[in-house]
Enzyme design. Sequence first.
Site, mmCIF file in Angstrom:
data_model
loop_
_atom_site.group_PDB
_atom_site.id
_atom_site.type_symbol
_atom_site.label_atom_id
_atom_site.label_comp_id
_atom_site.label_asym_id
_atom_site.label_seq_id
_atom_site.Cartn_x
_atom_site.Cartn_y
_atom_site.Cartn_z
ATOM 1 N N CYS A 8 0.811 -1.220 0.000
ATOM 2 C CA CYS A 8 0.000 0.000 0.000
ATOM 3 C C CYS A 8 0.845 1.271 0.000
ATOM 4 C CB CYS A 8 -0.921 0.023 1.220
ATOM 5 S SG CYS A 8 -2.140 -1.306 1.258
ATOM 6 N N HIS B 11 -9.257 2.875 -2.312
ATOM 7 C CA HIS B 11 -7.829 2.713 -2.076
ATOM 8 C C HIS B 11 -7.218 1.867 -3.200
ATOM 9 C CE1 HIS B 11 -4.071 1.668 -0.290
ATOM 10 N NE2 HIS B 11 -4.467 0.726 0.542
ATOM 11 N N CYS C 81 -0.136 2.934 6.182
ATOM 12 C CA CYS C 81 0.356 1.614 6.540
ATOM 13 C C CYS C 81 0.576 0.785 5.280
ATOM 14 C CB CYS C 81 -0.620 0.906 7.477
ATOM 15 S SG CYS C 81 -2.272 0.649 6.798
#
Length: 411
Positions: free
Chosen positions: A92, A367, A397
């Site tokens: 991510c 996302h 994160c």
Amino acid sequence: MNEAWIIDACRTPRGIGKKGKGALADQHPQHLGAVVLSALRERNDLDTAAVGDIIFGTSSQRGRQSGDLARMAALEAGYDISSSGVTLDRFCGSGITSVNLAAMNILSGSEDVVIGGGAEMMSTYGEEGSTPAMFLDNGNMALRALHPQPHQGVCADAIATLEGISREDLDRQAFETQQKAARAIAEGRFNRSLVPVHDADGNLVLDQEEFPRPQTTLEGLAELQPAFAAVADYPLDEAGTTYRQLVQQKYPGLEITHVHHAGNSSGVVDGAGALLLASPDYARGQGWTPRARIRAMANQGDCPTLMLNAPVPAARKVLAKAGLEVGDIDIWEINEAFAVVSEKFMRDLDLDRDKVNVNGGAMALGHPIGATGSLLINTALDELERQDKQFALITMCAAGGMAPAVIIERI
């Protein structure tokens, strides 16, 4: 000392990341990358032969997303063949890392013009040969014995349990982020950066955010069933080892309360974004007006079993590198991978919530894994300008228990 200036930033709208439902799902991932690269060229009269490198984040580099997406997107966008490209994976955190590496190239004097960004089409996940990378359990029993890494949703529930954060608090944050995103869209706060996506024939595919659900209510969120209880007990091997047991290997006796669901977790979407960075000398030579400078960058690791807790130490590390305090930051962007990530972040740093994810986050907007970090930097830059403020800190994160971070300073 040299500086790395942000000259421009743009992104596509985020489309629902499911075949048959999302407007972008039939596009090629390289095409999404080409859309934002083309926009940077056209908006800035960019001589693409001067671009030393194009660095993209893409987390699932399989199937249609394999084969160095950055380079192929640049070729599709018509960039000069001398402009190189590389694609990286920090899960991510890839989209922040790509921009940070672009800045490092310029700060070191290696290049004068570099583009950092990312693209991810989550609608490609599940295609043959394009399943998500199995970082959760890749069959390496030696690694599992050292660092069991559960499903990230199970990690989110475990953190909420350990921190004593209630589902009501998480649902309230999810509701508020939907309201923030709805307001930002209605007021046109994203307009400067959004680039419409057209297909190869020139037909408009998507020109606005597709994922937000402004009709969301607290009552509706309260009715959703927890999403990761069954996942926690899924058998991973012949011995029947589960994600719940992996957590309990590091946290014996922990009885996880499941509080996350589709409404307070990040959305599955497709999207791409890119930022144009340049050295001051080159920018002045082109007559470009810089929008911001990279003030500081940092990377941080943390417990891979809980996976999602590195943003707080990453933020503290990058603040120290910049010589700044929490109170100096005007805008905070912390990715809402799950509501507990941003909730714990705000609590641990005792932040003014009016400065955090001002225009909503991933629970409302989605996302697109490897692209998200670049989108967050873009959003923070736009908001600094809208509010006439100076500093923004962006972090998120990443799987494996990591977090990149960056502070940008408006010029």
